[in-house]
Write a protein that holds these residues in place. Structure first.
Motif, PDB file in Angstrom:
ATOM      1  N   GLU A  61       0.831  -1.206   0.000  1.00  0.00           N
ATOM      2  CA  GLU A  61       0.000   0.000   0.000  1.00  0.00           C
ATOM      3  C   GLU A  61       0.866   1.257   0.000  1.00  0.00           C
ATOM      4  N   GLN A 110       1.865   1.830  -3.475  1.00  0.00           N
ATOM      5  CA  GLN A 110       0.716   2.312  -4.234  1.00  0.00           C
ATOM      6  C   GLN A 110       0.515   3.809  -4.017  1.00  0.00           C
ATOM      7  N   ARG A 111       0.562   4.225  -2.779  1.00  0.00           N
ATOM      8  CA  ARG A 111       0.339   5.651  -2.475  1.00  0.00           C
ATOM      9  C   ARG A 111       1.475   6.525  -2.978  1.00  0.00           C
ATOM     10  N   GLY A 116       1.454   5.606  -7.255  1.00  0.00           N
ATOM     11  CA  GLY A 116       0.189   5.553  -7.982  1.00  0.00           C
ATOM     12  C   GLY A 116      -0.059   6.772  -8.860  1.00  0.00           C
ATOM     13  N   SER A 119       0.619   0.744 -10.329  1.00  0.00           N
ATOM     14  CA  SER A 119      -0.411   0.095  -9.525  1.00  0.00           C
ATOM     15  C   SER A 119       0.047  -1.267  -9.045  1.00  0.00           C
ATOM     16  N   VAL A 120      -0.282  -1.550  -7.797  1.00  0.00           N
ATOM     17  CA  VAL A 120      -0.173  -2.900  -7.270  1.00  0.00           C
ATOM     18  C   VAL A 120      -1.465  -3.604  -7.666  1.00  0.00           C
ATOM     19  N   PHE A 136      -5.349  -0.351  -3.501  1.00  0.00           N
ATOM     20  CA  PHE A 136      -5.074  -0.966  -4.806  1.00  0.00           C
ATOM     21  C   PHE A 136      -6.080  -2.086  -5.064  1.00  0.00           C
TER      22      PHE A 136
END
Length: 144
Positions: free
Chosen positions: A31, A34-35, A38, A43-44, A75
Motif C-alpha cells: 500500500e 501504491q500511495r 500511484g 499500480s499494485v 489498490f
C-alpha cells in the motif's frame, strides 16, 4: 473488478496474496508503494490465492473487508485465483513463463511472490515472497 486492460500503460507490481500468511503484513508495504507511485502511473494488483497452506480461505467479500479494514488497501484486489497447476490463471501463466524463479523453475513457490511489469507489459523481474515491498521501490522508480 476492472479488467487488466484498464491498467495498460502502467507500471505494475502483480502479487499473489493471502490473508493468513506470515508475509501478510507486506500488505502495508504494498500500500505504501501504491500511495507513493500511484499518481505517476503505477499500480499494485493483488490476486488472492489459497494454494499455499490454505492461507486464503475467505470469499471475495471477506478478503476485501480484511484488506481494507486491516491494511487500508486502496489498490485492486482481484478474485481469488490459482497460480500453479492446470487451473493456473492465464495472467500467472504468462508472468511465470516470462520471469522464471530460482533455478529456472516457473512455479510460484509461496504467497507474496511479486512480478514487476513495465508500461509495455513486459515482465521485468520476479521477487521472492520474502522480498519486502520497500526494497522494490528503486526498480519501480526506474520504470516510471
Amino acid at each position: 473488478m476492472a479488467p487488466l486492460a484498464d491498467y495498460r500503460g502502467q507500471v505494475l507490481l502483480i502479487v499473489n496474496t493471502a490473508s493468513q500468511c506470515g508475509f501478510t503484513p507486506q500488505y502495508a508495504g504494498l500500500e505504501a508503494l501504491q500511495r507513493r507511485y500511484g499518481p505517476r502511473g503505477f499500480s499494485v494488483l493483488a490476486f488472492p490465492c489459497n494454494q499455499f497452506g490454505r492461507q486464503e480461505p475467505g470469499d471475495a467479500a471477506e478478503i476485501a473487508a480484511f484488506c481494507t479494514t486491516r491494511y487500508d488497501v486502496t489498490f485492486p484486489v482481484f478474485a481469488k485465483v490459482e497460480v500453479n497447476g492446470a487451473g493456473a490463471d492465464p495472467v500467472f501463466r504468462y508472468l511465470k513463463h516470462e520471469a522464471p524463479g530460482a533455478l529456472g523453475t516457473e512455479a510460484v513457490k509461496w504467497n507474496f511472490t511479486k512480478f514487476l511489469v513495465d508500461r509495455d507489459g513486459r515482465v521485468v523481474k520476479r521477487f521472492a515472497p520474502a522480498t519486502n515491498p520497500e526494497k522494490i521501490a528503486g526498480e519501480i522508480e526506474r520504470l516510471l
